[in-house]
Write an enzyme that holds these catalytic residues in place. Sequence first.
Site, short mmCIF file in Angstrom:
data_model
loop_
_atom_site.label_atom_id
_atom_site.label_comp_id
_atom_site.label_asym_id
_atom_site.label_seq_id
_atom_site.Cartn_x
_atom_site.Cartn_y
_atom_site.Cartn_z
CD GLU A 57 -2.90 -6.25 11.17
OE1 GLU A 57 -1.70 -6.58 11.28
OE2 GLU A 57 -3.44 -5.99 10.07
CG HIS B 187 -5.88 -38.42 13.53
ND1 HIS B 187 -6.05 -39.70 14.02
CD2 HIS B 187 -6.86 -38.23 12.60
CE1 HIS B 187 -7.07 -40.26 13.39
NE2 HIS B 187 -7.58 -39.40 12.54
N GLY C 57 -5.34 -3.09 4.74
CA GLY C 57 -4.64 -4.22 4.15
C GLY C 57 -5.38 -5.53 4.28
NE ARG C 58 -7.58 -5.59 10.38
CZ ARG C 58 -6.94 -4.45 10.66
NH1 ARG C 58 -5.76 -4.22 10.10
NH2 ARG C 58 -7.45 -3.56 11.49
CD GLU D 169 8.48 -6.96 7.15
OE1 GLU D 169 8.23 -7.21 8.33
OE2 GLU D 169 8.05 -5.93 6.57
CE LYS E 20 4.70 -2.63 9.97
NZ LYS E 20 3.62 -2.01 9.16
CE LYS F 260 -3.94 2.06 2.43
NZ LYS F 260 -4.91 1.88 3.53
#
Length: 551
Positions: free
Chosen positions: A355, A386, A269-270, A214, A514, A208
């Site tokens: 978030e 399991h 973003g999400r 990263e 950050k 964005k």
Amino acid sequence: MTPDSVSPSCWWKAVQDHSREAGQLDMRELFHNDPKRFSRFSLEAAGVFLDFSKNRINQDTFKVLIEAARQQGLAGWIDRMFRGEKINLTENRRVLHTALRNLDGPPLMVDGKDILPEVRSKLAKIGRFVKAVHGGDWRGYTGKRVKDIVNIGIGGSDLGPRMVVDALHGHAVSSIKSHFVANVDGTDLSRVLSQLDPETSLFVIASKTFQTSETIINARSAKQWFLDRSGLGADVSKHFVAVSADSAEAQAFGIDQANLYETWDWVGGRYSLWSANGLSIALSIGMAGFEDLLKGARGMDEHFRTTPFEKNMPVILALIGIWNRNFLGAQTLATLPYDQRLQLFPAYLQQLDMESNGKTINRHGCSTSMQTGPIVWGSVGTNGQHAFYQLLHQGSDLVPVDFIVALQGDSELEIHHRVLVANCFAQAEALMRGKTTDEALVELTTSAKDGESMQDLARHKTFAGNRPSNTIMIDRLTSKSLGALIALYEHKVFVQGVMWDINSFDQWGVELGKQLVSGLLDEIEGESFPNRHDSSTNGLLARFKCRNGVR
């Protein structure tokens, strides 16, 4: 309660008073006494069916929760979001991801301007690009067709598109293979690059701000890899496109303006897979599939916006979650899709929920006086049976569950799907029913050596039951049904944020890390041994530097 906290609103006290009466409700008894319980506590909307009857609620619980939503002013908040008011208060932003799904609705006026023509124009631009790539009109610098798409992003620019592409893999265009890179760990990018031919690869850089460290590090390394293997004359613009709200930063990286697909600041973003951040989805499954994803979400949007709370699926799912979290003491929520194609759905929901609602400060800047977002986790069934289901059935913690299953599978191995569905229904029933000691004793009558050992073993085989779950069903996993399912959870998270009086659309909690990274990176790369941190951080830095040749 801290000095600057605020008292719970009146809805809280009403639900709390009811919980003292209803907290010990037994689901076995509730089902026995009400043959119509399933029909009372289930509903269908936008192609999604929800059975919430296996929760510790009765009609009075349901009524008091619905009234709580009214008292908290939920209807007003829903209206404000869809009208484009700036409900993201800390960032002074609108929350309009729903507008991205509005393919044919009436005008949506923001600051005196209808924003929908621009939304649809950007969608059309994506469509033209996808058509060019799929049709072979867009080719690499040597004239070869694109065979591999690499989405480079992180967080919302990765989790949503990656989950959708994986879920709809069976609908993917056969000539194109999709890859995703998110982790700054070089092994993630290296693993993908080792599979690629630079002449036939297309990189989608999704950020964005185009400053996410990263993503930019991975993007620079991918660009250098391309240049190293392509030689002089290689046209980067044929192999790199970007999704961003900051065109200047994207162009500074080297992205051609024509290859920039812009997003808006009112899309978090999400919540961004519906925007140009869904470019990798459209490149994978085609534009028709991407538009069906939008249409499915739009159907759930309209249901959420227009349906009374008593029949409103996101509202009900949210209120059941409030009941389990705040009044039954559940700290986590397990999401268990009985569909291998939804293996990434729990990870996607982790970001969406945690978030959004992992907050301790309310909209007024005061400490909350109630528990907010649960820890969201999960895995696909039947694998989890399991692994961790033992704790769900007999552990000391109450873990509510969302079971998700498609009634029809797409595999030719039909018996597999029938076994899968049977397991899903059985686990939900077992969590609800449990097993009494007397029932266990009946099963053990022929297997124990004597009465004493039989009684002891029966206690180990006793399940308390009365453990809550929802079962969410779709007819078949398609682009449209997946869109509706995602939107269901988006709106559920929003409703819970309203009930807790928190802002679900910021994420300041991730900023401190950050901020510290930049200084620490300088110290890792420098020759000195700084001593400005706590003793643990100083010690870790020194050990790393020594092991990497700095003495």
